[in-house]
Design an enzyme around this catalytic site. Structure first.
Site, PDB file in Angstrom:
ATOM      1  N   ARG A   1       0.826  -0.983   0.109  1.00  0.00           N
ATOM      2  CA  ARG A   1       0.153   0.093  -0.046  1.00  0.00           C
ATOM      3  C   ARG A   1       0.829   1.205  -0.190  1.00  0.00           C
ATOM      4  NH1 ARG A   1      -1.732   2.851   4.878  1.00  0.00           N
ATOM      5  NH2 ARG A   1      -3.621   4.003   4.383  1.00  0.00           N
TER       6      ARG A   1
ATOM      7  N   ASP B   1      -2.780   4.525  -2.643  1.00  0.00           N
ATOM      8  CA  ASP B   1      -4.059   5.070  -1.739  1.00  0.00           C
ATOM      9  C   ASP B   1      -4.714   6.436  -2.339  1.00  0.00           C
ATOM     10  OD1 ASP B   1      -5.408   3.697   0.430  1.00  0.00           O
ATOM     11  OD2 ASP B   1      -4.423   5.072   1.882  1.00  0.00           O
TER      12      ASP B   1
ATOM     13  N   HIS C   1     -15.078   6.113   5.828  1.00  0.00           N
ATOM     14  CA  HIS C   1     -13.772   5.260   6.548  1.00  0.00           C
ATOM     15  C   HIS C   1     -13.621   6.181   7.607  1.00  0.00           C
ATOM     16  CE1 HIS C   1     -10.085   3.110   6.371  1.00  0.00           C
ATOM     17  NE2 HIS C   1      -9.812   4.009   7.250  1.00  0.00           N
TER      18      HIS C   1
ATOM     19  N   GLU D   1      -8.180  -4.125   3.307  1.00  0.00           N
ATOM     20  CA  GLU D   1      -7.074  -3.435   2.296  1.00  0.00           C
ATOM     21  C   GLU D   1      -6.156  -4.535   1.884  1.00  0.00           C
ATOM     22  OE1 GLU D   1      -6.772  -0.191   5.296  1.00  0.00           O
ATOM     23  OE2 GLU D   1      -6.497   1.099   3.754  1.00  0.00           O
TER      24      GLU D   1
HETATM   25  P1  AMP Z   1      -8.644   2.208  12.601  1.00  0.00           P
HETATM   26  O1  AMP Z   1      -7.794   3.075  12.388  1.00  0.00           O
HETATM   27  O2  AMP Z   1      -9.547   1.930  11.340  1.00  0.00           O
HETATM   28  O3  AMP Z   1      -7.712   1.007  13.130  1.00  0.00           O
HETATM   29  O4  AMP Z   1      -9.577   2.739  13.832  1.00  0.00           O
HETATM   30  C1  AMP Z   1      -9.168   2.900  15.191  1.00  0.00           C
HETATM   31  C2  AMP Z   1     -10.169   3.389  15.914  1.00  0.00           C
HETATM   32  O5  AMP Z   1     -11.396   2.978  15.974  1.00  0.00           O
HETATM   33  C3  AMP Z   1      -9.582   3.743  17.414  1.00  0.00           C
HETATM   34  O6  AMP Z   1      -9.015   4.720  17.353  1.00  0.00           O
HETATM   35  C4  AMP Z   1     -11.051   3.740  17.991  1.00  0.00           C
HETATM   36  O7  AMP Z   1     -11.327   5.122  18.286  1.00  0.00           O
HETATM   37  C5  AMP Z   1     -12.192   3.170  17.070  1.00  0.00           C
HETATM   38  N1  AMP Z   1     -12.803   1.950  17.838  1.00  0.00           N
HETATM   39  C6  AMP Z   1     -12.476   0.803  17.738  1.00  0.00           C
HETATM   40  N2  AMP Z   1     -13.247  -0.043  18.369  1.00  0.00           N
HETATM   41  C7  AMP Z   1     -14.419   0.681  18.666  1.00  0.00           C
HETATM   42  C8  AMP Z   1     -15.603   0.327  19.208  1.00  0.00           C
HETATM   43  N3  AMP Z   1     -15.954  -0.804  19.748  1.00  0.00           N
HETATM   44  N4  AMP Z   1     -16.215   1.588  19.489  1.00  0.00           N
HETATM   45  C9  AMP Z   1     -16.094   2.789  19.003  1.00  0.00           C
HETATM   46  N5  AMP Z   1     -14.680   3.158  18.339  1.00  0.00           N
HETATM   47  C10 AMP Z   1     -13.892   1.939  18.159  1.00  0.00           C
END
Ligand code: AMP
Length: 349
Positions: free
Chosen positions: A41, A98, A157, A332
């Site tokens: 990526r 990306d 996203h 991804e």
């Molecule tokens: P990512 O960048 O896709 O890994 O998303 C990370 C973010 O997802 C974390 O900083 C959390 O804020 C959010 N997240 C993960 N699990 C939950 C949940 N059960 N409820 C709300 N937010 C979540």
């Protein structure tokens, strides 16, 4: 069994990870020669790449030349490519960008209303999270049982980084991230769009340097900056439930901006068949699904009464909703593997 390795640099770390595929409890291959290709990526392809490409010296030079546009990401992507060459020799490597999915945006959506010199300098909206938006739009169409070529989809996203894309008939026509991943929605620790006059004010009145502004807007803003606590939605939501006013404000601003930008994307689509939520917040937060969708009830969008997280992808719209609402677990890596296959073995893809 957990193993702690002492790693001093990225190439060494990548070599160690590659070895885990043929050794120890995580072994999935009998020999590294079974690996047909490696996909990367790569965050910024600038205006050069609208499609995945097989990496050669020219591609590496172009990724290198784009470092000023993605100083935090493109150098790491190049290091990854070099490290794989060291570990696996002359294996085909594919760069999946990306930014590529957004390269179809009309000029009116991609152009910033600065001086025309910006157009000539490549200062434009590139958009990011494209691999995820493309995968999620395709998966949403499949879940809807419809041909993506007939659909107007809004993909959301929402992770630590957050962006929206307007995907019309399978093609991206608008997105919220811009010249950098700082534009658009409020995020975990990034501000998203703010009045650029604020930056001029801080430079003049408080003597902020470019590096200080960079840190302020990328690392000390968003949920983290406003709540004063965390960039993690779970922690901020918990603080809000316990009565923390700053946490409440942070979430209210997050939702307000999300809804506002969703409205903008819907107008770029000129209609709406489906909304898809993905990434950490988008896959897991019924509170965000509910609040994000609420203003769009006037379009006939209605969510189910009971909303629950699920490991599987799901349709959370009510049966009689005029708009489907999908929760899609973004993949991804899978999308990158598919891109490698269609590039290297077009007849098998
Ligand atoms: P990512 O960048 O896709 O890994 O998303 C990370 C973010 O997802 C974390 O900083 C959390 O804020 C959010 N997240 C993960 N699990 C939950 C949940 N059960 N409820 C709300 N937010 C979540």
């Amino acid at each position: 069994m957990q193993q702690v390795l002492k790693i001093t640099d990225k190439p060494e770390g990548i070599a160690a990870m590659v070895e885990t595929m043929v050794q120890g409890p995580t072994q999935v291959l009998s020999d590294l020669s079974e690996i047909a290709a490696v996909g990367h990526r790569v965050v910024h392809g600038g205006r050069h790449y609208q499609q995945p490409v097989v990496v050669d010296d020219e591609v590496k030079a172009t990724i290198q030349s784009l470092i000023p546009l993605a100083p935090a990401h493109n150098p790491a992507n190049l290091q990854g490519i070099e490290a794989i060459a060291q570990s696996l020799g002359t294996i085909p490597q594919v760069a999946v960008f990306d930014t590529a999915f957004h390269s179809s945006m009309p000029e009116a959506a991609a152009t910033y209303p600065g001086p025309y010199a910006w157009v000539e300098q490549g200062i434009r909206r590139y958009g990011f999270h494209g691999i995820s938006h493309q995968y999620v739009a395709q998966r949403a169409a499949a879940l809807m049982g419809r041909d993506i070529a007939s659909l107007k989809l809004l993909t959301c996203h929402l992770g630590n980084g957050c962006s929206l894309a307007a995907v019309k008939h399978g093609v991206c026509v608008d997105t919220t991230m811009g010249f950098t991943p700082l534009d658009g929605l409020m995020m975990g620790s990034r501000s998203g769009s703010v009045d650029p006059g604020i930056l001029i004010y801080l430079m003049r009145q408080e003597g902020y340097s470019a590096d200080q502004l960079d840190t302020l807007l990328n690392k000390e803003s968003g949920l983290k900056g406003l709540s004063g606590q965390s960039n993690d939605m779970r922690a901020v939501a918990e603080a809000m439930e316990q009565g923390d006013a700053q946490a409440r404000l942070a979430i209210e601003v997050f939702i307000h901006r999300l809804r506002r930008e969703m409205g903008g994307m819907i107008s770029s689509l000129g209609g709406l068949d489906g909304v898809a939520f993905t990434a950490g917040v988008g896959e897991n937060s019924p509170m965000v699904w509910q609040q994000a969708c609420e203003p769009f009830e006037f379009l006939g969008l209605r969510l189910k009464d009971e909303l629950d997280r699920d490991k599987a992808d799901q349709d959370i719209a009510a049966a009689d909703s005029a708009v489907r609402v999908l929760v899609v677990h973004t993949q991804e890596e899978w999308a990158i593997a598919q891109a490698c296959l269609s590039l290297l073995q077009p007849n098998h893809a």
